[in-house]
Design an enzyme around this catalytic site. Structure first.
Site, PDB file in Angstrom:
ATOM      1  CB  CYS A   1       7.741  -9.447   5.557  1.00 50.67           C
ATOM      2  SG  CYS A   1       7.113  -8.533   6.956  1.00 50.67           S
TER       3      CYS A   1
ATOM      4  CB  ILE B   1      -0.938   0.005   1.224  1.00 49.72           C
ATOM      5  CG1 ILE B   1      -1.966  -1.123   1.117  1.00 49.72           C
ATOM      6  CG2 ILE B   1      -1.664   1.340   1.341  1.00 49.72           C
ATOM      7  CD1 ILE B   1      -2.887  -1.240   2.320  1.00 49.72           C
TER       8      ILE B   1
ATOM      9  CG  ASN C   1       4.849 -10.055  -6.884  1.00 48.25           C
ATOM     10  OD1 ASN C   1       5.149  -9.417  -5.878  1.00 48.25           O
ATOM     11  ND2 ASN C   1       4.006 -11.055  -6.871  1.00 48.25           N
TER      12      ASN C   1
END
Length: 646
Positions: free
Chosen positions: A174, A29, A59
């Protein structure tokens, strides 16, 4: 006549060029948002993020390129955004928003704060800082195809914590490869490992630090040079985990030493990861076999599946499961693949052993096979288009605020499928503050039910104040007429109290505690309700809410069928530490409750009745002395890539 600058009124355009705004998070975002802000005309922007760029980010985080791998997300996002508008003044911080340097005065510099987070602890913190500074906050989040944007303004709207959040079922991915901080991170890592070794190989599910990756260098200049040196990434040809395992004949000991020794030692070379985190401890098979094993040979009690094995027990389980799975592969012939199934004993044994060994390495309490099985789940992929839509909506709501039309702001929900009115975007009028909110009420107060004879001071600090009520470094005093200090955020002052029970300090049924967090400028009064009738394994209950350990809600089967187990998030360090990370609090709005939104009209409309989507969650000024130092108990997480568990 209205004077326009581009598509904006001149007065608004002038406001954009002069006001200061803060963006918290530079992931999926955040990248879209930063680009939108500079293209809209914002000139003074500050962005903060503790994460670094990984190959898997490329990506969908379009401000980053391969040459940026290993660098600070905030810094690279700044540099890329300046290419859209070189005249913009962008300041980047490679840091945690929960660092005490970013206090209330820091937040007061801004006209508007925009969150691009997926960590509940960080969101709670930013929410409280904006309330303390009386600055508008635009909250946002995504989970797969779902998204949400909402405006928070002190005294006008609900704050982020006005509505209790369900038991969290999601977390940022992550952390999985490099810096797990929760047992579930290790369980997902172990499932990835199963697929890499025995199942359908997916490059997005790589589990080990790749020594060929440019970020291994860590130094930004060396990183950039290695990234462009060769198509083979640092002149080292990649070998998949499965190919390597086959070359060893699926030798359990070699697999063990690579995964739990060599890879961990490689992580330790990235020393910047461990400046604000506890470093992992590598395991060596032969040392365990010769040294640790005899000390662990203690008889276990209880049901087998509910026993928590020791380190050597997990080693043996790992060895046995690898040998069994290797035999299954051989029996099926060349090119065969296994599918992980929680009801398949060897597969479940493998995930249990691998996950527990990784938990031990990263200093977490290990789990029973029963616990691991109940926590294992599926993944919602991150979708770039969802991020783009939500980032655009954030800017639109920001323009309303800067135009002085905050009353026309809306909570906007992005649905997976059109509703009965064929709308994907559903706006709802902002709800007013909750009178019972324990954060934004004029005098925040809660009642906590617990056993004062069994609840230790450390449990009050960590489990109740930090985890449940989102404090970073609480100070607690007993309202006993003496102002007895129970917990101090100053290091070493009250450590002797940690293992004592609340009853040892005269705390009983009806006692009141005052908890202060000076960084958040937040005070909470806690009424103690003593009970000896809590359910098993429930440490405490907040009166008026479900028990802390309440069973998770039923999962919508249709949504489950649409989830794919194939997303792999950033391999870079998590910005989350002790506090559990969360999903993005996504809500679906029934079609008959929606209202037509207008970005220029403040006309009243009926408030929609909102219901939680089943698969995605998504005061007073203290007179005590301010803190002079604070450890990072929890750090913010920028990336909005979510892993959801059923």
């Amino acid at each position: 006549m209205v004077h326009l600058v581009g598509s904006l009124r001149k007065e608004l355009a002038d406001s954009l060029s002069s006001c200061a705004v803060l963006v918290v998070g530079a992931g999926g975002i955040g990248c879209e948002l930063l680009k939108n802000l500079v293209l809209t005309g914002f000139k003074n922007i500050e962005v903060i993020d503790l994460d670094t760029i990984d190959v898997s980010n490329l990506n969908r985080q379009f401000l980053f390129q391969k040459k940026h791998v290993g660098k600070s997300k905030a810094q690279v996002a700044k540099e890329s955004a300046l290419q859209f508008c070189p005249s913009a003044n962008i300041t980047a911080y490679h840091d945690s928003i929960m660092n005490p340097d970013y206090n209330v005065e820091f937040f007061r510099k801004f006209v508007l704060v925009m969150n691009a987070l997926d960590n509940r602890a960080a969101r709670n913190h930013v929410n409280r800082m904006c309330l303390a500074a009386d600055i508008p906050l635009i909250e946002s989040g995504t989970a797969g195809y779902l998204g949400q944007v909402s405006v928070i303004k002190k005294g006008m709207t609900e704050c982020y914590e006005c509505q209790p959040k369900p038991t969290q079922k999601t977390f940022p991915g992550c952390t999985i490869r490099n810096t797990p901080s929760e047992p579930i991170h290790c369980i997902v890592w172990a499932k990835y490992l199963f697929n890499q070794l025995f199942g359908e190989e997916d490059a997005d599910q790589e589990v080990s630090p790749d020594t060929a990756d440019p970020e291994a260098a860590w130094n930004p200049e060396e990183t950039a040079a290695r990234a462009t040196a060769s198509d083979k990434d640092g002149d080292i040809k990649r070998v998949s985990t499965k190919e390597w395992a086959r070359s060893t004949g699926y030798d359990p000991v070699k697999l063990f030493n690579k995964l739990f020794k060599d890879d961990i030692m490689y992580l330790l070379t990235m020393d910047k990861l461990w400046k604000k985190r506890k470093a992992p401890t590598p395991l060596d098979w032969h040392q365990l076999e010769n040294g640790v094993r005899p000390q662990e040979e203690t008889p276990a009690t209880g049901l087998k599946d509910q026993q928590v094995l020791g380190v050597w027990g997990c080693c043996q389980l790992f060895q046995h499961s690898v040998e069994t799975l290797r035999t299954q592969l051989q029996d099926r012939g060349d090119g065969a693949e296994l599918v992980w199934d929680k009801d398949d004993p060897p597969a479940m044994d493998f995930v249990t052993a691998a996950a527990n060994l990784r938990m031990h390495i990263f200093s977490m309490n290990m789990k029973s096979r029963f616990d691991v099985k109940s926590m294992a789940g599926n993944i919602i992929p991150a979708i770039a288009t969802t991020n783009a839509v939500i980032a655009g909506l954030i800017v639109l709501e920001g323009l309303k605020i800067l135009s002085g039309e905050i009353e026309s702001c809306r909570s906007i929900f992005l649905n997976k499928c059109p509703n009965l009115r064929k709308k994907l975007l559903v706006p709802c009028i902002l709800d007013p503050p909750s009178a019972n909110c324990y954060v934004c009420a004029s005098r925040p107060e809660v009642t906590v039910k617990l056993n004062v004879n069994k609840t230790a001071v450390l449990a009050l600090q960590d489990r109740i104040l930090k985890e449940r009520f989102g404090m970073v470094a609480p100070d607690v005093q007993i309202e006993d007429g003496k102002g007895t200090i129970l917990i101090s955020s100053e290091e070493g002052e009250t450590e002797a109290n940690n293992n004592k029970f609340l009853s040892d300090f005269g705390i009983r049924n009806g006692s009141r505690l005052q908890a202060d967090d000076f960084l958040q400028d937040y005070t909470l009064l806690i009424n103690v309700l003593h009970t000896e009738e809590l359910e098993r394994d429930v440490e405490f209950e907040v009166v008026g809410e479900a028990p802390d350990k309440a069973p998770p809600p039923q999962t919508n089967q249709e949504e489950v069928n649409s989830i794919t187990n194939g997303n792999k998030d950033s391999a870079q360090p998590s910005t989350s530490s002790k506090a559990p990370s969360d999903d993005d609090d996504i809500m679906i709005v029934d079609s008959d409750d929606e209202e037509e939104a207008s970005s220029s009209s403040a006309a009243p409309a009926t408030t929609g009745t909102k219901r939680k989507h089943p698969d995605a969650e998504t005061g007073e000024t203290s007179t005590k002395r301010p803190r002079t130092d604070q450890s990072n108990a929890a750090q913010d997480d920028d990336d909005d890539d979510i892993i959801a568990l059923d």
